[in-house]
Scaffold this active site. Structure first.
Site, short mmCIF file in Angstrom:
data_model
loop_
_atom_site.label_atom_id
_atom_site.label_comp_id
_atom_site.label_asym_id
_atom_site.label_seq_id
_atom_site.Cartn_x
_atom_site.Cartn_y
_atom_site.Cartn_z
N LYS A 136 -10.22 0.37 -2.28
CA LYS A 136 -10.37 -0.02 -0.88
C LYS A 136 -11.75 0.33 -0.34
CE LYS A 136 -7.77 0.55 3.46
NZ LYS A 136 -6.64 1.31 4.07
N CYS A 183 -4.82 -3.65 3.16
CA CYS A 183 -4.53 -3.29 4.55
C CYS A 183 -5.72 -3.49 5.50
CB CYS A 183 -4.02 -1.86 4.58
SG CYS A 183 -3.17 -1.43 6.14
N GLU A 191 0.85 -1.20 0.00
CA GLU A 191 0.00 0.00 0.00
C GLU A 191 0.89 1.25 0.00
OE1 GLU A 191 -3.84 1.54 2.58
OE2 GLU A 191 -2.17 0.61 3.65
#
EC number: 3.5.1.128
Length: 327
Positions: A161, A203, A86
């Site tokens: 995301k 993440c 990321e």
């Protein structure tokens, strides 16, 4: 059987025991070749993946130079796919700088990575690109976008995301990702690659097992969580969560991570790793920038799923579907 190597590559190269294993610490086994391959494909026939660990800064040009060096090393070592963490493009000091440094997918930086993939002849998982989307002019906010490139440099998948990290952890400082970033609208179906079918996440997504279960039910064999974990949550949760996601989905989990101090306001935990479907950590980066390699054994994955068929034993009539299959 999985290959294990940490950078520098000549310092550590050995093989993990094949077959179904009982839970134990990650142990490197130097087995005779004939015994090691009794229940598995030849190690050198299995696809090799590279997991890159970097310390991004606000300097996009230097970040690309660092990532490109690792990708070229991965290609030299024979990897078919390299995973970047990321914020591989940059880690800014504040939301205003994040917005200023962001680019569209058709910008110069993605163009450079497209050329890099073609040059090296391998796939690239670009784990979290600060993307100015089509709604940039209206929203003045970006997306945290996981981009998958094939070996010809073509974009084969993008995932934005869906779970934004808005948290306050004592000792780690507040994180307000939504100050500059919009949540993605949907999940991306798993993508066939030379290493297996990959499910894309980023993440903070790893804290939501519904996402990983949905990807697994849609056919994922490898889950990937490019990350920038903090110094407090990292030691407490990083490995535990990654191993849990691998065990519950019976997938490989690949987690490329940011490490070290990015600037005066932020540092990351590192410890990039690969976890096999049994939950064993089969590759791990050492401290600082570098890479680790692992071989993906899909025959082992299928054997494990056959012997422990948890997806056949689910009872949605009692508790519903925790992760609804993707359409």
């Amino acid at each position: 059987m999985l290959g294990f190597i940490s950078r520098p590559p000549h310092q550590l190269l050995s093989f993990l025991c094949p077959g179904l294993r009982t839970p134990r610490p990650s142990v490197l086994c130097a087995l005779p070749r004939s015994r090691a391959m009794a229940n598995s494909s030849s190690s050198w026939e299995l696809p090799l993946v590279a997991v890159c660990q970097v310390t991004s800064t606000p300097d996009k040009q230097q970040n690309f130079k660092t990532c490109a060096e690792l990708v070229r090393e991965a290609a030299r070592l024979g990897a078919c796919l390299a995973f970047l963490p990321e914020a591989f493009d940059f880690v800014a000091r504040d939301p205003a700088e994040t917005l200023r440094l962001s680019e569209p997918l058709g910008g110069d930086l993605l163009g450079a990575y497209t050329q890099l993939a073609r040059e090296c002849g391998l796939w690239l998982s670009l784990g979290g690109f600060h993307e100015r989307g089509q709604d940039w002019e209206q929203t003045q906010k970006i997306y945290n976008c996981h981009v998958l490139l094939d070996s010809k440099g073509s974009v084969v998948a993008t995932y934005r995301k869906t779970h934004l990290c808005d948290v306050e952890i004592p000792g780690q400082g507040p994180m307000r990702e939504s100050n500059s970033t919009l949540p993605g609208p949907s999940l991306e179906s798993p993508v066939s690659t030379p290493a297996g079918k990959i499910g894309l996440a980023i993440c903070y997504d790893m804290r939501f097992p519904e996402l990983s279960l949905a990807l697994a039910q849609a056919g994922a064999e490898i889950l990937t969580y490019p990350s920038a974990f903090g110094s407090v949550t990292g030691p407490a949760h990083w490995e535990v969560l990654l191993r849990a996601r691998a065990i519950e989905t019976q997938c490989y989990v690949v987690a490329a991570a940011q490490c070290g101090r990015h600037h005066e306001k932020r540092a990351s935990y590192g410890h990039s790793m690969v976890v096999d479907p049994w939950g064993t950590v089969v590759a791990r980066c050492s401290e600082g920038p570098g890479l680790c390699l692992a071989r993906i054994d899909l025959n082992y994955l299928r054997q494990l799923r056959q012997h422990l068929p948890v997806f056949q034993h689910r009872r949605p009539d009692l508790y519903g579907n925790l992760g609804h299959p993707l359409s």
